[in-house]
Design an enzyme around this catalytic site. Structure first.
Site, short mmCIF file in Angstrom:
data_model
loop_
_atom_site.label_atom_id
_atom_site.label_comp_id
_atom_site.label_asym_id
_atom_site.label_seq_id
_atom_site.Cartn_x
_atom_site.Cartn_y
_atom_site.Cartn_z
CD GLU A 120 -4.30 -5.62 3.43
OE1 GLU A 120 -5.14 -4.81 3.91
OE2 GLU A 120 -3.08 -5.49 3.54
CD GLU B 70 -3.08 -0.95 2.21
OE1 GLU B 70 -2.89 -0.16 3.16
OE2 GLU B 70 -4.08 -1.68 2.16
#
Length: 816
Positions: A683, A579
């Site tokens: 995720e 991320e």
């Protein structure tokens, strides 16, 4: 041929000599007696040589004839003891080894080979002594440690007792003060009456009670006042005033006389002798109480120490419920650890947990990372389940769906996964992430986090993951698993061996591993799960370039280590960086850095799938970028709760978005003409609100209820974002999963399955996460237990239909 022994005239002596030097090797009893018997030099005929004279500094008879080789070894070389006990310098006495050699020499001259027992016996004795000394030191160490712990516990009990006494005294003082205040208020109230009111009250009182009863009531009130005064004085005498020597002897005399005479009686005369006796009795009672308190502390300590002395170290260690037994340390000695390695990550005696580690010392490294703890062999002949190939066979990515789970919150801390680390602190402490937690804990951070590494994920964790039908595990970690830099409070490399052990546990269950660098130097996104919340210092700010190069260097070490043959079949996916917040960074700089990272990793012979994050740019914007590497995978993380538009959808629309919206995104991204190409969801969760404690950072409210005050007007959300935008509550969303309504459980189950189906239009998915301390909508393990997750990831019982149920009509509230 040996010479014939000379003939002797004494047959009896010859027979004794023959019995003494018998060659019967099977006579064990004679051999044992021979070993234990002391030795003196003999001539070639077996006769004892005369002892050295005292002027040659011979040893005393007791030392010379001692049967114990240990005593001989403790003698001082070059010194002998004279009869007066003093020591004088002289020639060294013959050792047992020298005596044995002399025996052999003389025997050989006599034509006899002799028994070869002295050297073996000495070697055996030395080995036994070494083992006994090792065991003694180990027992002493354990005993000292236990004694320190017991002393600490005793000190804690003493302080707790003193604290309780102080608290009781405070309560007593508070109650006394309240009583006095009540009396003062009552007196003030009485004084406030006018003369007419007092006369009227007196008249009513006299009319109500006859004179005799009035006199009796007056006497009773006087007695009550007197007793209150006496009771007050008594309490003062028994408190701090007595400790400071403030007891009034005259008052004590009068008070005790009144008590003996009874209420209302005349004071009795007491002599000085009586008072002295009472003081003596008091001192005796105080002494008895003190002795009893001391015994109450000493006896339990003595019993525990005694029990410890009667048990072996392993059994004692196994009784410590807070610490693993570490029994595999019994086979090695602390002396085997080089002095320079003691107390470091290479010293297994400094580890909190040694289970399933190889504790044989080695300083070998690969890529500068230690191999300490690894076994030299491994077995890849394992299959996770019938849906996927054996580890020794190829997993066909892009054709076989990845069905994996994260073990988040293990090797890097996230507040919402393990809130217990943060709940003990107030807002003024500012403990919001692993950086501030370790800063606060200081030297205690290592012990705190290593205990967490040992217990939060265990061997059983991977067994349970396999039993749930998963085939991959994503393991997040921070850069401090490799190194730390000046000013970092993180614990350097302690989590490294737990990562290696976790990979071996995954291997034992046929689970392939996706390595995930979750936190980069400087923080790549400024969120708490990168290690440090706040400013993005990676590729940004004063040290942006430095932190970028540091991250490349870390990949240089990691890629060298995991290119070893032992990881070829198990570490099949290698994450570049989790991320990175591209929307707040220079996108071109991020792309160039990613290309450099790919080159570094490939140069070190990592041939598996490389995973890179979408950077929150949107999947469609990756078309035409980084498409030269055929084994590169785009990773997107999909949650409805962090996007206010998706968060505000009602339950039926949220489910439809999971079925259709994410399905279409996956299909578009998988097509290189409209997206990047190979895409997966690394995720996701089944949470439909952002109500979970600390999910939006420690101390920050929620979008759902409109309490998300970040201190920044541009990021705060102070209007409720639930469907309808009114009266939004986190009540049911944060309740125990066992209290969910049937309609809510049904929706949560279908919402989870819908996401699995949509993400399998790409390469597959990893659920976030396997377990949490509290949050069931973020824990696959807790979700299975609550019946809101499939018991096997492929056995679902739901498919996205054309027409979904209306959950509002089923009674599921949209705002809780």
């Amino acid at each position: 041929m040996p010479p014939e022994p000379p003939q002797r005239d004494n047959p009896e002596r010859e027979r004794r000599r023959e019995r003494r030097y018998s060659r019967d090797e099977n006579n064990d009893r004679d051999r044992e007696r021979r070993r234990r018997r002391g030795h003196r030099a003999t001539d070639s005929d077996g006769h004892l040589l005369p002892r050295p004279s005292p002027r040659h500094h011979r040893q005393s008879e007791s030392e010379h004839d001692s049967p114990s080789p240990r005593k001989k070894r403790h003698s001082h070389q070059g010194e002998t003891s004279n009869r007066s006990g003093s020591r004088s310098r002289g020639s060294a006495p013959l050792s047992l080894d020298s005596l044995a050699k002399l025996d052999k020499h003389n025997a050989k001259k006599a034509g006899w080979g002799g028994y070869d027992y002295d050297e073996d016996y000495l070697k055996d004795v030395r080995q036994k002594e070494a083992r006994m000394e090792k065991e003694r030191l180990k027992v002493e160490k354990e005993q000292r440690k236990k004694e320190r712990e017991l002393a600490k516990e005793a000190e804690g009990r003493r302080r707790a007792y003193e604290s309780d006494v102080a608290a009781e005294e405070q309560v007593r003082i508070k109650r006394e003060k309240q009583r006095e205040e009540r009396e003062q208020r009552e007196q003030s109230r009485r004084r406030a009456y006018t003369d007419d009111e007092r006369e009227e009250r007196k008249r009513r009182y006299e009319a109500r009670y006859p004179p005799s009863e009035r006199a009796e009531r007056r006497e009773r009130r006087r007695e009550e006042r007197r007793h209150r005064t006496e009771d007050k004085k008594r309490r003062v005498v028994s408190g701090p005033l007595a400790e400071e020597g403030g007891v009034d002897d005259e008052y004590e005399y009068q008070y005790m006389a009144g008590k003996r005479g009874g209420a209302g009686s005349a004071l009795t005369e007491y002599t000085d002798e009586d008072l002295a006796k009472r003081k003596k009795i008091k001192r005796i009672l105080i002494g008895v109480v003190a002795v009893l308190l001391i015994l109450a502390i000493i006896i339990p300590v003595a019993i525990m120490v005694s029990k410890k002395n009667n048990k072996d170290p392993e059994s004692v260690a196994s009784q410590n419920a807070d610490k693993p037994a570490n029994s595999n340390l019994d086979g090695i000695s602390e002396s085997d650890i080089p002095a320079g390695a003691k107390g470091t990550i290479l010293d297994p005696f400094s580890w909190y947990d040694t289970g399933d580690f190889n504790v044989t010392y080695t300083d070998a490294t690969v890529g500068g990372l230690p191999t300490m703890g690894l076994n030299s062999t491994w077995n890849d002949d394992v299959q996770a389940n019938e849906k996927v190939p054996n580890l020794q066979d190829t997993f066909e990515y892009g054709k076989m769906p990845i069905r994996g789970v994260n073990v988040g919150g293990w090797l890097n801390i996230e507040p919402f996964i393990t809130p217990s680390f943060f709940e003990a602190y107030g807002s003024k402490d500012g403990i919001v992430d692993e950086w501030t937690l370790c800063t606060k804990l200081g030297s205690r951070c290592k012990a705190t986090l290593e205990k967490h590494y040992s217990s939060f994920v265990t061997r059983q964790t991977f067994v349970d993951i396999r039993n749930a039908g998963f085939d991959h595990v994503r393991i997040p970690f921070g850069y401090w698993i490799v190194t730390t830099y000046d000013g970092d409070p993180y614990i350097k490399q302690v989590s490294w061996r737990y990562l290696l052990r976790g990979i071996e546990w995954a291997r034992q269950n046929g689970l392939r591993v996706n390595l995930d660098l979750h936190g980069a130097p400087g923080s790549q996104n400024g969120w708490n799960h990168s290690g440090k919340q706040g400013v993005i210092g990676w590729l940004n700010g004063t040290d942006g370039d430095l932190n970028a190069q540091r991250t490349i260097d870390i990949h240089g070490q990691l890629s060298q280590f995991f290119s070893q043959p032992r990881y070829k079949n198990i570490v099949t996916m290698y994450g570049i960086l989790n991320e990175p917040r591209n929307v707040d960074l220079d996108t071109d700089a991020v792309l160039k850095w990613t290309e450099k990272a790919i080159s570094t990793i490939r140069k070190n012979n990592i041939t598996g799938v490389l995973v890179f994050g979408d950077g929150f740019m949107g999947l469609d914007k990756w078309q035409g970028k980084l498409q030269d590497d055929d084994n590169l995978l785009l990773d997107v993380h999909q949650y409805v709760i962090f996007n206010v538009d998706q968060l505000s959808l009602d339950h039926t629309d949220k489910l439809n978005f999971a079925c259709q919206g994410w399905k279409q995104q996956s299909k578009r991204s998988m097509d290189k003409t409209t997206g990047f190409g190979p895409t997966m969801c690394g995720e996701w969760s089944q949470a439909d609100t952002d109500c979970t404690q600390y999910i939006n950072n420690v101390g920050i409210g929620t979008r759902w209820e409109g309490t998300m005050d970040t201190g920044n007007a541009s990021t705060s959300i102070l209007d409720p974002q639930c469907p309808g935008g009114k009266s939004c509550s986190c009540g049911e969303a944060t309740a125990d999963a066992g209290q969910y309504s049937d309609a809510y459980k049904k929706w949560l189950y279908q919402f989870a399955v819908a996401q699995m189906l949509s993400f399998e239009y790409g390469w597959g998915w990893f659920y976030w996460t396997w377990d949490t301390e509290k949050a069931p909508q973020w824990s696959y393990k807790k979700g299975m237990a609550a019946g809101i997750m499939p018991q096997k990831v492929w056995d679902r019982g739901f498919d996205c239909p054309q027409q979904l149920e209306d959950f509002g009509k089923m009674g599921l509230p949209e705002n809780y």
